[in-house]
Structure formats: C-alpha cells, structure tokens
Scaffold this motif. Structure first.
Motif, mmCIF file in Angstrom:
data_model
loop_
_atom_site.group_PDB
_atom_site.id
_atom_site.type_symbol
_atom_site.label_atom_id
_atom_site.label_comp_id
_atom_site.label_asym_id
_atom_site.label_seq_id
_atom_site.Cartn_x
_atom_site.Cartn_y
_atom_site.Cartn_z
ATOM 1 N N PRO A 90 32.356 35.906 36.677
ATOM 2 C CA PRO A 90 32.553 35.591 35.259
ATOM 3 C C PRO A 90 34.010 35.444 34.841
ATOM 4 O O PRO A 90 34.313 34.747 33.880
ATOM 5 C CB PRO A 90 31.894 36.766 34.537
ATOM 6 N N SER A 91 34.945 36.114 35.520
ATOM 7 C CA SER A 91 36.331 36.066 35.085
ATOM 8 C C SER A 91 37.255 36.093 36.295
ATOM 9 O O SER A 91 36.811 36.169 37.445
ATOM 10 C CB SER A 91 36.637 37.238 34.152
ATOM 11 N N ASP A 106 39.408 37.237 41.713
ATOM 12 C CA ASP A 106 38.257 37.141 40.819
ATOM 13 C C ASP A 106 38.019 38.490 40.144
ATOM 14 O O ASP A 106 38.762 39.459 40.368
ATOM 15 C CB ASP A 106 37.021 36.650 41.575
ATOM 16 N N SER A 107 36.990 38.550 39.320
ATOM 17 C CA SER A 107 36.745 39.768 38.547
ATOM 18 C C SER A 107 36.269 40.925 39.405
ATOM 19 O O SER A 107 36.247 42.063 38.940
ATOM 20 C CB SER A 107 35.708 39.476 37.447
ATOM 21 N N GLU A 108 35.926 40.673 40.660
ATOM 22 C CA GLU A 108 35.525 41.741 41.573
ATOM 23 C C GLU A 108 36.675 42.168 42.479
ATOM 24 O O GLU A 108 36.482 42.933 43.415
ATOM 25 C CB GLU A 108 34.331 41.278 42.410
#
Length: 691
Positions: A90-91, A106-108
């Motif tokens: 998502p982000s 990334d968002s992870e």
C-alpha cells in the motif's frame, strides 16, 4: 500572555515556511519522501520527482519512483528508479540513510532500490551531511560533504538513464574496456520494466556510431536493429541543429557525445518500446510532443534491410519514399527488384589482382566515389593515415571492397598528439549502407574495369534507354487515337455514376451532422501528402495512413482505391454501418472526405495498431500474456454479440481476422473494416436465430 502565544506561533510558522522551502527541491535525512509528496526542481519547476501508479491490464497496482515534466499537461516520465521492481504494497518511502545512500523501500521494509556510491568520478563515494537534490536539468543527484571539506555529487540519475536522454547527458563508450552506457526502452506503453530494445555507442567501432540493439546482448551484428551514421567530424543531424548541438569528446579511452538542446529543457531523445528513437520537443501551441527526427520507422532504415551491397535511399524522406537500391556497378540478386533481403551482386566480377592492381595490358579495377553515403557497418578502423595513404591501403589489398576517409578535428581530444584521421576499410560484403543528405560522406567503391570503359557502357545503355521509349511512345499514340471515341462515351457514364454516388453520400451526411466533413487539403497536410512513413497498413480497397489534424487529434485515414466500384460500395457500407453503431469494441468513424476521384474515411487512431502485429511477430508475441489475450477475446466477443443481437440491425462482418482487430493504448480490442459486411432484414434475422 496572548502576545507570547502570538510570538510563539509566528516563530513556528516562520520555521515551517523555511522548512517547506528547503524541501522544495531536495531530500534530507530527516525528511523522507512518501507517496503524495514530490520534489520540484528550481528555476521554474520544470521537473518533479515522486511516486506514481501504473495499473496493468490485469488490474495489478504497481508503484514506482520517477521523474517527470512538472509544468506540461501531458504526463511524460523521463526516469524511473525501480523500473524492474514495482512496489505492490500500500505504501513506500524514499530515505537518505545515515550511510549516505538513497534507499527506496516498501511499507513492509523491503529494499527495492538503492544508490551505489562506491564508484564516483573524481573522488570517494563516502561523505556526510548529504541531501538528494532535483536539478533543473531533470537530474536527481546525491550531494555530500566530502572528507576534504568540499561538497560533491557522488551519484546522479542522469548517469543511469531509463528510456530518455535529457540535455547534458553524456552517451559514453569505453572502447578500451568494451563497455558503454545503455538507454533501455520500456517493455510496453504502461510497463516501465526493461524492454527488448536498448541504445548505446558501439564499442566495437571505437564508439564512432550509435546502435539500437534488439535482445539482451550487444556486440554482435545479429542483435542490431538500427545503426546511425559513423561520426565523420561534421555536425550531426544538420537539419535540426537549431534544436540540438552535439559535442564529441575523446579522452584516449572513452568517447562520449554530450547533447545540449538549444530548444530548451523540454527537448529530449526517447527510445520507445517498439524500437524507434525520436527527438521530441514540446509544442506549446498544439500542447503535444512534436517529433523532429525518428528512426528507423517503417521504411528501409532498419539494420541491413537492403541486404549486402544494397543501400537505403533516404534522401527523399521529406517528400518521397524510402527505397532499397543497388550500389553503382551492382544489380539485384534475384534479378527482379523484389526481394532486397538477398542484396545485390556485381554486374562485372573483379579479376584476380596483383602487382598493385596492374596487369593484362591495363588496370583491372578502379574506385568509384559515391557521395552522400551513410557508410556500411563492419569496417576496419586504420589510424594515422592521410587520405592518399588510406586509398593506397585499400588499393593494394585484394580483399578490400571500399574505403572512406574523414578528418576528425571536430572531436575534442584530451591529448595534443591525438590522431585526427579516420580511415575506414571494408573487406568483403558491404552491409547496412544508406544514402542520406544530412549525414552522408564519400564512399569509394572498388569496381571492375576502368572509368573509361565504364563510361562507354553507360553511353550505350543511355542510347538504348532513349530509342526504346521513343518507339514505345509512337506505338502508344497510334493506339490512343483508336480508343478516344470509346473513352469519351465511358467517361460520360462514369461521370453520371460519380455524381449519383456523391449525392447519396452527401445526403447521408446531412442526416448525420455529428460526423465531420474534412477537406482533402487538410487530410493531405495531416498525413504529410500520404507519405509512406505514415502508412499504417493496406488492404484490397486501399491504404490506411496515420494523420494529425489541425486541432492536434491523431486519426487513421483510409484512402480508398481510385476508380474502384468496390471502393464506392465499401464507402457506402462503412458510412451506413459504422456511423450508426455505438459500441466500445467497434472502431469509431469520425468523418469522411470526397474530392474528385478521392474517397477517404477518417477513423479514431489506435496506437497499438492491429492484433496480427503482436501474434505473428516473435519479438512482440511475448507482450501478449494470458490476461491480455483473455481481455482481447472478451472484447471481440462483446463486439460480435452487439453486431449479431444488440444493435438495431443484424450485421454479419464477413471479414473478421487478426488484422481487422485494432488495439488501443490499453490493449483493448476494436473491430474494424466493415467494407464487405452484410445487413440482414427481419426475415433473414429470424432464420438466423432459428438456425
């Protein structure tokens, strides 16, 4: 107390304004970049850096970090950081780490892209107090405080291009290490990953020419798709020098060309996913990109298109047709001027040479100067030669078929003792030769015999060329006298039929005011006088050309064959059928033009052309994955269902094939070419349903 709060708020707003201004064009270690944020370059905000989304045909959302033009309405990307590693979470965020590296994750927390500062021209890649700065040139640069106390750029995006060459970019080739910087096209119109085509200098030719490669590897002729002219010391692309100035520099190991756009920062070179390279400048009046140069296109400029000893004549590309021809002293290999892929053969074979080319009572060969030529590929570069020495080098080598010479004093060299001569020799076949008024130079071709004997043959040939046409003309005049009466009577009949046809068409036009009636002059200008370079395809009833109307719209113009009764019938069919049909999977008719014997139909332009182009081209076939194929199948089925059941009349297309399935920018299909379609009445419709 109130005044103290006011003072505190004022100080806070002051620092907030300062803080925002500092983030206008740069990224620091305390200000990560998130989706929705962007950096804007200084000096007018020409460029922006930030995140953008691209949605594929199968609706997969992919997030990328890139640079685009910020102040023009058409979103045009010039650089993508994670082109081969799209973010699907998502982000994401871009940060400047405490180790002075730009890192995209990334968002992870997975790192998808990062800068490599280990190798930096002129110094170490380590430093402190860094920031990422977006320059007005469109280059995103990592600037650090180096150990010696100075600020230096240790990494910049301009050194790692994707598919676009911006002004000030250096296209370098290290001919000692046999490496070169490469510009790699997108894989598709909405897929920025590395595609099939790439552009670079040619290490094998000492960087004296630029090559578009097809496939994964470079360095072999089999992978070449297009080749520029060899640098000859003159200004490149002379017809567009007011937009581009090219400086070539050789430091003894690396040669590079620096492109500086006089047309402004909205000028760039772009390698698209089809393998075409173009020079584009933003046109404010039309609010679109204008193409100043494009190659290789659909003509014969592709690599080796005219075969050995053939050449592509491109001198008439502004008003004529590119065509394959044989070099002087050669004739087509197949003897019929049809299949130039086999190339050309000598009209007179070279005799065995020896003793400096003398023997048998006279000279056995001579060199014919061919001016304005794009010299062939696969040459031997001999240094430190004068023109006379270069000619002698080829003359005494029986295997040498041609030579060319140029003074490279126009190249900026780093050594006062640098060699400025350029002697090129060719052994055996001459491949990928051309004739170009902009980049041409003299090519000296070895031919059998002597110039005197060759002139006698030309005089005899010219005499026959004069006598035979005169005799043929006399015979034709005699025949024409006998046919005058018949022609006059038939002309009256044709004129009556033409007037009746035009009355019927214009009557239809009056009943359909939403369709435009365009003048022939406007369509001629829009298609560059129906130039072959604009040809999209052709069928039994005529040819289809790409055109740009005065209002900037891109259209496809079908020019029906003159004097064809089938053409008239097709015109009526297309007008009656397509104009009354409205469906997203049927091609849209925009207008029509009737001018004397000319009959033209104007359709919406679909950039990906026809389905057969993708199905039967091994290189493009891989672009059609199963989701795209399934989407095309469903779209065609919906269009056919509409024609058979949901339209006001039952219509059978009767010519449904891959070449009549057109694809728009999103790879959505549209059925076209209703020239032989049939409309069924009510009773026939009932019989069809029963069947």
């Amino acid at each position: 107390m109130l005044s103290q709060h006011v003072l505190t708020l004022t100080i806070f707003l002051f620092f907030l304004v300062c803080f925002c201004h500092s983030l206008h064009d740069r990224l620091t270690s305390v200000t990560p970049l998130y989706p929705g944020d962007k950096l804007v370059s200084d000096n007018g905000g020409m460029f922006a850096l930030g995140f953008f989304n691209l949605t594929t045909v199968n609706s997969t959302r992919s997030l990328y970090l890139g640079i685009w033009y910020n102040n023009i309405p058409e979103r045009t990307y010039v650089w993508v950081a994670n082109r081969n590693s799209p973010i699907t979470t998502p982000s994401a965020k871009l940060v400047l780490t405490n180790t002075s590296r730009l890192v995209l994750s990334d968002s992870e927390g997975r790192v998808v892209w990062a800068t490599d500062n280990s190798v930096v021209a002129g110094g170490s890649g380590t430093g402190t107090g860094g920031s990422g700065v977006l320059r007005s040139t469109g280059s995103f640069e990592l600037e650090l405080q180096l150990p010696n106390g100075t600020a230096g750029v240790v990494w910049k995006s301009l050194d790692h291009p994707t598919d676009t060459i911006l002004p000030t970019f250096r296209l370098w080739t290290n001919y000692r290490a046999h490496t070169a910087v490469r510009v790699v096209a997108w894989k598709g119109p909405r897929d920025p990953s590395a595609g099939e085509f790439s552009l670079s200098g040619d290490p094998g030719s000492r960087g004296l020419q630029i090559v578009i490669w097809r496939g994964t590897g470079t360095g072999t002729a089999g992978g070449r798709s297009w080749r520029s002219g060899v640098w000859n010391g003159a200004g490149a692309f002379s017809s567009i020098n007011r937009f581009v100035y090219s400086q070539v520099v050789d430091d003894g190991g690396t040669i590079y060309a620096a492109y500086n756009a006089a047309g402004g920062p909205t000028t760039h070179w772009k390698l698209d996913y089809t393998g075409n390279v173009s020079l584009r400048v933003w046109n404010v009046e039309s609010s679109s990109w204008s193409v100043l140069f494009e190659g290789p296109g659909t003509g014969c400029l592709g690599y080796g298109a005219c075969g050995p000893f053939g050449y592509c004549d491109a001198t008439g590309r502004d008003g004529g047709v590119q065509e394959c021809k044989c070099l002087d002293g050669f004739e087509p290999e197949d003897g019929f001027f049809r299949d130039f892929s086999r190339g050309c053969r000598r009209k007179e074979a070279l005799q065995a040479c020896g003793g400096g080319g003398e023997g048998g009572g006279g000279r056995r060969h001579y060199f014919l100067a061919l001016p304005g030529m794009k010299v062939p590929d696969k040459f031997l570069y001999v240094r430190n030669r004068s023109f006379e020495e270069c000619a002698a080098e080829c003359d005494r080598n029986c295997s040498c078929t041609a030579y060319a010479y140029a003074n490279l004093s126009g190249i900026v060299t780093m050594s006062a003792t640098s060699d400025v001569s350029r002697c090129l020799l060719w052994m055996g076949e001459l491949v990928d030769t051309g004739k170009d008024s902009d980049l041409g130079e003299n090519l000296y071709l070895r031919l059998a015999g002597s110039p005197g004997n060759n002139n006698k043959k030309k005089i005899g040939s010219m005499a026959m060329e004069i006598v035979l046409p005169v005799m043929a003309c006399l015979l034709m005049l005699t025949s024409c006298v006998c046919l005058v009466t018949i022609c006059k009577s038939r002309a009256r009949t044709r004129r009556w039929n033409k007037e009746a046809h035009e009355r019927s068409v214009h009557g239809f036009w009056d009943q359909n005011p939403e369709l435009s009636c365009t003048s022939f002059a406007e369509l001629k200008a829009a298609t560059n006088s129906f130039h072959e370079a604009n040809l999209l395809g052709q069928g039994g009833f005529g040819k289809v050309y790409k055109g740009t109307l005065e209002d900037g719209r891109e259209v496809a113009v079908k020019r029906l064959s003159n004097g064809s009764e089938q053409g008239k019938e097709q015109l009526r069919n297309e007008l009656v059928l397509i104009a009354s049909l409205q469906h997203k999977n049927l091609v849209r008719l925009l207008g029509c033009c009737i001018h004397e014997d000319e009959k033209l139909l104007i359709y919406e332009y679909l950039p990906n052309k026809s389905l057969d182009k993708f199905l039967f081209d091994p290189a493009l076939k891989s672009m059609l994955d199963w989701p795209k194929r399934f989407n095309i199948i469903k779209g065609v089925a919906r269009g056919i269902l509409y024609l058979h059941q949901d339209s006001r009349m039952v219509i059978i297309h009767r010519d449904l094939k891959a070449s009549n399935i057109l694809l728009d920018a999103e790879m959505d299909p549209k059925i076209s070419d209703f020239g032989i379609a049939r409309i069924f009445g009510c009773r026939e419709q009932q019989r069809l349903h029963v069947a």
